[in-house]
Design a protein around this motif. Structure first.
Motif, PDB file in Angstrom:
ATOM      1  N   LEU A  57      -5.750   6.222  -4.678  1.00  0.00           N
ATOM      2  CA  LEU A  57      -5.384   5.338  -3.573  1.00  0.00           C
ATOM      3  C   LEU A  57      -6.654   4.867  -2.882  1.00  0.00           C
ATOM      4  O   LEU A  57      -7.485   5.674  -2.472  1.00  0.00           O
TER       5      LEU A  57
ATOM      6  N   SER B 262       8.927  15.148  -1.238  1.00  0.00           N
ATOM      7  CA  SER B 262       9.543  14.193  -2.157  1.00  0.00           C
ATOM      8  C   SER B 262       8.706  14.128  -3.425  1.00  0.00           C
ATOM      9  O   SER B 262       7.479  14.187  -3.370  1.00  0.00           O
TER      10      SER B 262
ATOM     11  N   TYR C 174      14.416  15.124  -4.118  1.00  0.00           N
ATOM     12  CA  TYR C 174      14.011  15.629  -2.815  1.00  0.00           C
ATOM     13  C   TYR C 174      14.423  17.085  -2.594  1.00  0.00           C
ATOM     14  O   TYR C 174      13.815  17.793  -1.795  1.00  0.00           O
TER      15      TYR C 174
ATOM     16  N   PHE D  81       0.015  -0.852  -0.802  1.00  0.00           N
ATOM     17  CA  PHE D  81      -0.993   0.103  -1.252  1.00  0.00           C
ATOM     18  C   PHE D  81      -1.856  -0.553  -2.337  1.00  0.00           C
ATOM     19  O   PHE D  81      -1.346  -1.266  -3.196  1.00  0.00           O
TER      20      PHE D  81
ATOM     21  N   LEU E 227       3.812  10.091 -15.225  1.00  0.00           N
ATOM     22  CA  LEU E 227       3.068  10.479 -14.035  1.00  0.00           C
ATOM     23  C   LEU E 227       3.996  11.160 -13.043  1.00  0.00           C
ATOM     24  O   LEU E 227       5.062  10.636 -12.721  1.00  0.00           O
TER      25      LEU E 227
ATOM     26  N   TYR F 157      -4.395   0.648  -5.411  1.00  0.00           N
ATOM     27  CA  TYR F 157      -4.837   1.773  -6.225  1.00  0.00           C
ATOM     28  C   TYR F 157      -5.843   1.291  -7.270  1.00  0.00           C
ATOM     29  O   TYR F 157      -5.830   0.140  -7.687  1.00  0.00           O
TER      30      TYR F 157
ATOM     31  N   PHE G   8       8.328  12.324  -7.443  1.00  0.00           N
ATOM     32  CA  PHE G   8       8.650  11.135  -8.218  1.00  0.00           C
ATOM     33  C   PHE G   8       8.105  11.276  -9.632  1.00  0.00           C
ATOM     34  O   PHE G   8       7.035  11.858  -9.847  1.00  0.00           O
TER      35      PHE G   8
ATOM     36  N   PHE H 190      -0.760  11.467  -6.977  1.00  0.00           N
ATOM     37  CA  PHE H 190      -0.365  11.372  -8.379  1.00  0.00           C
ATOM     38  C   PHE H 190      -1.119  12.386  -9.227  1.00  0.00           C
ATOM     39  O   PHE H 190      -2.317  12.643  -9.012  1.00  0.00           O
TER      40      PHE H 190
ATOM     41  N   GLN I   6       7.336   3.951  -4.395  1.00  0.00           N
ATOM     42  CA  GLN I   6       6.487   2.776  -4.406  1.00  0.00           C
ATOM     43  C   GLN I   6       6.731   1.998  -5.694  1.00  0.00           C
ATOM     44  O   GLN I   6       6.924   2.571  -6.759  1.00  0.00           O
TER      45      GLN I   6
ATOM     46  N   TYR J 250       7.066   8.726 -12.727  1.00  0.00           N
ATOM     47  CA  TYR J 250       6.812   7.363 -13.174  1.00  0.00           C
ATOM     48  C   TYR J 250       6.505   7.387 -14.666  1.00  0.00           C
ATOM     49  O   TYR J 250       5.852   8.304 -15.166  1.00  0.00           O
TER      50      TYR J 250
ATOM     51  N   LYS K 161      -2.498  13.126 -13.200  1.00  0.00           N
ATOM     52  CA  LYS K 161      -3.141  12.231 -14.153  1.00  0.00           C
ATOM     53  C   LYS K 161      -2.239  11.870 -15.320  1.00  0.00           C
ATOM     54  O   LYS K 161      -2.590  11.025 -16.149  1.00  0.00           O
TER      55      LYS K 161
ATOM     56  N   PHE L  56       5.195  -0.848  -8.254  1.00  0.00           N
ATOM     57  CA  PHE L  56       3.884  -1.330  -8.657  1.00  0.00           C
ATOM     58  C   PHE L  56       3.932  -2.736  -9.249  1.00  0.00           C
ATOM     59  O   PHE L  56       4.899  -3.111  -9.932  1.00  0.00           O
TER      60      PHE L  56
ATOM     61  N   GLY M 284      -7.752   8.957 -13.057  1.00  0.00           N
ATOM     62  CA  GLY M 284      -6.338   8.682 -12.863  1.00  0.00           C
ATOM     63  C   GLY M 284      -6.122   7.615 -11.795  1.00  0.00           C
ATOM     64  O   GLY M 284      -6.967   6.759 -11.572  1.00  0.00           O
TER      65      GLY M 284
ATOM     66  N   SER N  11       4.838  13.797  -2.372  1.00  0.00           N
ATOM     67  CA  SER N  11       4.596  13.231  -1.051  1.00  0.00           C
ATOM     68  C   SER N  11       5.145  14.136   0.023  1.00  0.00           C
ATOM     69  O   SER N  11       6.242  14.665  -0.104  1.00  0.00           O
ATOM     70  N   GLY N  12       4.347  14.292   1.089  1.00  0.00           N
ATOM     71  CA  GLY N  12       4.863  14.976   2.259  1.00  0.00           C
ATOM     72  C   GLY N  12       5.256  13.930   3.268  1.00  0.00           C
ATOM     73  O   GLY N  12       6.203  13.190   3.095  1.00  0.00           O
ATOM     74  N   TYR N  13       4.506  13.868   4.370  1.00  0.00           N
ATOM     75  CA  TYR N  13       4.727  12.811   5.353  1.00  0.00           C
ATOM     76  C   TYR N  13       3.631  11.763   5.260  1.00  0.00           C
ATOM     77  O   TYR N  13       3.391  11.023   6.191  1.00  0.00           O
ATOM     78  N   SER N  14       2.988  11.726   4.117  1.00  0.00           N
ATOM     79  CA  SER N  14       1.895  10.761   3.961  1.00  0.00           C
ATOM     80  C   SER N  14       2.039  10.091   2.613  1.00  0.00           C
ATOM     81  O   SER N  14       3.123   9.923   2.097  1.00  0.00           O
ATOM     82  N   THR N  15       0.931   9.716   2.045  1.00  0.00           N
ATOM     83  CA  THR N  15       0.961   8.928   0.820  1.00  0.00           C
ATOM     84  C   THR N  15       1.291   9.785  -0.397  1.00  0.00           C
ATOM     85  O   THR N  15       1.294  11.007  -0.336  1.00  0.00           O
ATOM     86  N   LEU N  16       1.580   9.112  -1.492  1.00  0.00           N
ATOM     87  CA  LEU N  16       1.837   9.808  -2.745  1.00  0.00           C
ATOM     88  C   LEU N  16       0.533  10.330  -3.327  1.00  0.00           C
ATOM     89  O   LEU N  16      -0.488   9.641  -3.290  1.00  0.00           O
TER      90      LEU N  16
ATOM     91  N   PHE O  30       7.742   4.969   4.348  1.00  0.00           N
ATOM     92  CA  PHE O  30       6.570   5.751   3.990  1.00  0.00           C
ATOM     93  C   PHE O  30       7.001   7.117   3.482  1.00  0.00           C
ATOM     94  O   PHE O  30       8.166   7.348   3.211  1.00  0.00           O
ATOM     95  N   GLY O  31       6.041   7.994   3.279  1.00  0.00           N
ATOM     96  CA  GLY O  31       6.342   9.365   2.916  1.00  0.00           C
ATOM     97  C   GLY O  31       7.206   9.471   1.685  1.00  0.00           C
ATOM     98  O   GLY O  31       6.764   9.291   0.576  1.00  0.00           O
ATOM     99  N   GLY O  32       8.461   9.753   1.870  1.00  0.00           N
ATOM    100  CA  GLY O  32       9.330  10.012   0.737  1.00  0.00           C
ATOM    101  C   GLY O  32       9.894   8.799   0.035  1.00  0.00           C
ATOM    102  O   GLY O  32      10.771   8.948  -0.815  1.00  0.00           O
TER     103      GLY O  32
ATOM    104  N   LEU P 161       8.902   3.478 -11.842  1.00  0.00           N
ATOM    105  CA  LEU P 161       9.651   4.610 -11.299  1.00  0.00           C
ATOM    106  C   LEU P 161      10.878   4.885 -12.156  1.00  0.00           C
ATOM    107  O   LEU P 161      11.655   3.982 -12.443  1.00  0.00           O
TER     108      LEU P 161
ATOM    109  N   PRO Q 122       2.779   1.595 -13.742  1.00  0.00           N
ATOM    110  CA  PRO Q 122       3.738   2.694 -13.580  1.00  0.00           C
ATOM    111  C   PRO Q 122       5.100   2.168 -13.145  1.00  0.00           C
ATOM    112  O   PRO Q 122       5.205   1.299 -12.280  1.00  0.00           O
TER     113      PRO Q 122
END
Lengths: 114, 109
Positions: free
Chosen positions: A45, B32, B51, A33, B88, A35, B34, B99, A103, B36, B101, A105, A42, B92-97, A98-100, B46, B44
């Motif tokens: 992506l 999900s 979940y 990814f 931060l 960003y 998270f 965030f 990531q 950070y 601010k 950095f 903020g 996330s669902g089934y795609s990207t995170l 992916f998803g859950g 983690l 950032p």
């Protein structure tokens, strides 16, 4: 284990110049990814790859931005021509799945366009 | 538009106190979550993920999730000056995170 590695850490250049940011993801991670982080917006992506293939570039702000991932160990984000409003910190992150999945950095590239 | 909202702060707490950081999210499909931590000038990092509804504890950190209220929180017990950073929240669902601010936390000695 090595984390996500980005270079350069800092880049200062003049408006109109080409800028290339580099990223090496964590070995074995299949998602990468890019960003951009600014105080106002903020973390945004820009684009992400799965197995070196760009999946979603809808966050890329303009055609001046492009990204490639020629192999599993390397990706670039290029800005040409650069503008002062591109000044920001650019982060690369990678994940397994992916998803859950969390990531991880890199240290980021602080970009200043004069 | 998926959104994650956080109070920008700063949240100021004395050393040794409990810091409570909150986050709401708009996408009911989010699965999900998270947290950070980001120190000034750094990337950032983690620190927690959750979940399932309820609490998840890891050392001095507890993440709390309430999907019905679309609310996530992070509690930091025995806060230390080294905890001073921006936190931060990401969903996330089934795609990207997505965030938020971030909330700036200041722990005073």
């Amino acid at each position: 284990d090595a984390g996500v590695i980005q270079s350069p850490r800092h880049e200062v250049t003049e408006m109109g110049q080409e800028v290339t940011l580099r990223c090496k993801p964590i070995s074995g991670h299949d998602y990468l990814f890019w960003y951009r982080q600014t105080m106002m917006r903020g973390l945004e992506l820009l684009i992400y790859f799965n197995n070196n293939v760009p999946i979603d570039d809808s966050g890329m702000p303009e055609d001046r931005f492009s990204a490639k991932m020629p192999n599993a160990s390397f990706s670039t984000l290029k800005i040409q021509p650069s503008e002062p409003r591109d000044s920001a910190v650019y982060f690369c992150a990678s994940s397994i799945g992916f998803g859950g999945q969390p990531q991880h950095f890199g240290d980021g590239t602080r970009l200043s366009i004069l | 538009q998926k959104e994650v909202e956080q109070n920008s702060g700063p949240l100021s707490v004395p050393e040794g106190a409990i810091a409570s950081l909150n986050c709401t999210y708009s996408d009911r499909g989010s699965q999900s979550f998270f947290w950070y931590r980001q120190y000034s000038g750094k990337s950032p990092e983690l620190i927690m993920f959750i979940y399932s509804n309820g609490d998840k504890e890891d050392g001095r950190f507890t993440a709390q999730l309430n999907k019905a209220s679309q609310y996530v929180s992070l509690l930091i017990r025995d806060s230390q000056p080294s905890d001073s950073a921006t936190y931060l929240c990401a969903a996330s669902g089934y795609s990207t995170l997505t965030f938020g601010k971030g909330t700036m936390l200041l722990v005073s000695p």
